[in-house]
Every structure is written in C-alpha cells, then in structure tokens.
Design an enzyme around this catalytic site. Structure first.
Site, PDB file in Angstrom:
ATOM      1  CG  HIS A  68      -1.733   1.136   1.117  1.00  0.00           C
ATOM      2  ND1 HIS A  68      -3.036   0.908   0.548  1.00  0.00           N
ATOM      3  CD2 HIS A  68      -1.657   2.401   1.623  1.00  0.00           C
ATOM      4  CE1 HIS A  68      -3.481   2.371   0.582  1.00  0.00           C
ATOM      5  NE2 HIS A  68      -2.791   3.171   1.332  1.00  0.00           N
ATOM      6  CB  CYS A  69       1.998   3.327  -2.619  1.00  0.00           C
ATOM      7  SG  CYS A  69       3.169   4.758  -2.787  1.00  0.00           S
ATOM      8  CB  VAL A  70       1.208   6.854   2.102  1.00  0.00           C
ATOM      9  CG1 VAL A  70       0.896   5.621   3.220  1.00  0.00           C
ATOM     10  CG2 VAL A  70       2.792   7.008   2.060  1.00  0.00           C
ATOM     11  CG  ASN A  88      -5.093   2.458  -5.439  1.00  0.00           C
ATOM     12  OD1 ASN A  88      -5.425   1.778  -4.695  1.00  0.00           O
ATOM     13  ND2 ASN A  88      -5.204   2.724  -6.708  1.00  0.00           N
TER      14      ASN A  88
END
Length: 306
Positions: free
Chosen positions: A155-157, A161
């Site tokens: 999960h990429c802040v 997303n």
C-alpha cells in the site's frame, strides 16, 4: 474497550491525501525553479544558449507529462479486486516449486472455507475471514484499504492506493519518470545552486528566488537518490516475478514457483507490445492473453516452457 488496530490503519488514507498535495507542491516548486527562474529566461538570449534551453525545457515538459500521466493512472486505477463469492476453478492447494506449502495469508486473514450450511469448513488456504471471500493465488488483504488486493505489492501512501496486479506497471513507470525528472532537475539546477552561495553573499539576487532554487535542488536531489534505490529493488522484483510481500514468503534455495524467465516475467507486468512498454497503457490483446494482468491466474514454471 477493544481496539481494532486494523481499523485504525485505514486512517492512513487521510495521510495519503496530504501526500498528493505534497507531490503537487514539489512539482510546482520544481517547475517554478527550472522553467520560470532558470531556463525560461535563457530562451531570450539567442544563439546556442537558447537552443540548449529549448531542449532542456522540452525534455522537462515531456517527462512531466509522462510522470503525471503515470501517477494519476496509479491513483485512479483499481489495483485489482477479488470478484464477489470467488472460488478457485479447481480444488488445489498452493505449493512451491519443490512441493512445499506456500501460504497466501497476510495481515491476519483466515484460511477456512465456509461449508454449505454456513459453518466453517476444513482449514485450507485461499479464504479471507475478514472479507468473507475467496483469495486467489498471490492475493493479500490490505489493512488500510480494508479489502483483498490481487497480487498485492504494497500500500503506497504517496498514491492513496494499493499497488497490485492491475496498476503495478503504472507504478513502475511513475517511479521511472519521477527518477528521470528529478535527476534532470538536479543537473540543470546545479549551476544555479553553486552560484547560490556567492549570490547570497553579494545580495545580487532576490532572497525569494535564491530560496526557491535552493529548496528545489535539495528536494530533487533527495528524491533522485531515494528513487534510484526503489527502482533497483522493483527492477529485481519484476525480473524474478515477485512482489514486495512475496520476498518474505519465498523459500531460500528454492526457485520461485512463478519465475518464468526474465523476459516472460517482464511481460507479465508490461505486456508484449514493445510500443506500449514506456506508456501507462495496456493493449487489449495483452489483456486478453496474459491472465496475470488481471490478477486472478498466474502461470507457474510447470505450466509453461521456460
């Protein structure tokens, strides 16, 4: 009072929206420093200086377009959702290439299938008790998004997303073009950064202009160096057909089940159309013939000729 830590993880989404604003702010500062303060005015000088400035600005805007296009594709594209009431097409467990068990649970997901009368059935892999749905191979539950993601990488802040089967190519292109853009910005701002100290001492330029150039150079240099590490890491993952999560699941000394060879591993993410490799697009033909791009099925070494 019981506190669900996984529910608290969903609060990271709010942080992600701040990250989007931060990305836009960095782009704005870099644009102002490179285009308006440094290289834009050189277009009016004429001669070789104007030609070189035109080339720099053209390359800057081209990379910026590709960077922005890739970024918003990652932000807006669903990384891959598990269809409702998904069940495996055939009754099989998940195994490594040597026949040993390969778990696909993550973040506390369960591993029992419900029976027809609603009670829990026999333990087996491929079922998430939090989503109450089947889990295809290489699928993991994201505690931030509160759902299972197909071939989840992380999960990429920065993009608010998950990065999964359906947007991994776009994420890699975003990394690549951001690295190229920040590297170019660092190089073209270097002369101005060197002059910063003498100009600041002599007060030959406005403090605001000097501050913008200084901040833009430092930010771009920092991002270029950090992105280089990410590019090397994800490059090795692509060519071994592995995700960031699966690195910790792979057994040492055993060849990875999904390792089909470097070229085929690359095509599992980028497709077979070379003309589209460097654009955040996938051809209809590739989407039709490469199941891995949808994230539900993945060819293993025993299924293909390597």
């Amino acid at each position: 009072m019981d506190i669900n830590l996984f529910k608290l993880c969903s609060g990271l989404k709010f942080l992600g929206y701040l990250m989007i604003l931060l990305v836009l702010a960095i782009v704005a500062v870099s644009y102002y420093a490179v285009v308006l303060l440094t290289w834009g005015p050189r277009l009016l000088r004429g001669g070789l200086s104007s030609f070189f400035a035109f080339f720099v600005l053209l390359l800057f805007h081209l990379l910026l377009i590709l960077l922005s296009w890739s970024y918003f594709m990652v932000v807006l594209r669903d990384p891959g959702s598990v269809p409702e009431n998904w069940r495996p097409a055939r009754d099989e467990e998940n195994f490594e290439g040597d026949g040993s068990y390969l778990p696909h649970e993550a973040s506390g997901s369960g591993s029992t299938w419900p029976s027809s009368n609603g009670s829990e059935g026999r333990p087996r892999s491929g079922f998430c008790i939090r989503c109450q749905n089947g889990k295809p191979p290489r699928c993991h539950h994201c505690s931030v998004c509160q759902r299972c993601v197909l071939k989840m990488d992380h999960h990429c802040v920065w993009v608010v997303n998950c990065v999964g089967a359906c947007n991994y190519k776009f994420f890699l292109l975003f990394l690549l073009y951001t690295f190229l853009e920040t590297t170019m910005d660092t190089l073209v701002l270097l002369p101005s950064f060197i002059d910063f100290f003498s100009e600041a001492k002599d007060h030959s330029d406005s403090p605001g202009k000097l501050a913008v150039i200084f901040v833009a150079f430092v930010l771009n240099l920092a991002f270029a160096l950090s992105l280089l590490c990410f590019l090397v890491m994800h490059g090795s993952l692509v060519f071994s057909n592995t995700t960031s999560i699966e690195v910790y699941e792979k057994k040492k000394g055993v060849r990875w089940k999904y390792d089909l060879g470097r070229r085929k591993n690359f095509e599992q993410v980028f497709g077979t159309k070379k003309a589209l490799w460097f654009f955040p697009l996938l051809s209809e033909e590739d989407l039709g013939k490469i199941p891995a791009l949808h994230g539900l099925e993945f060819p293993a070494r025993s299924d293909v000729e390597v």
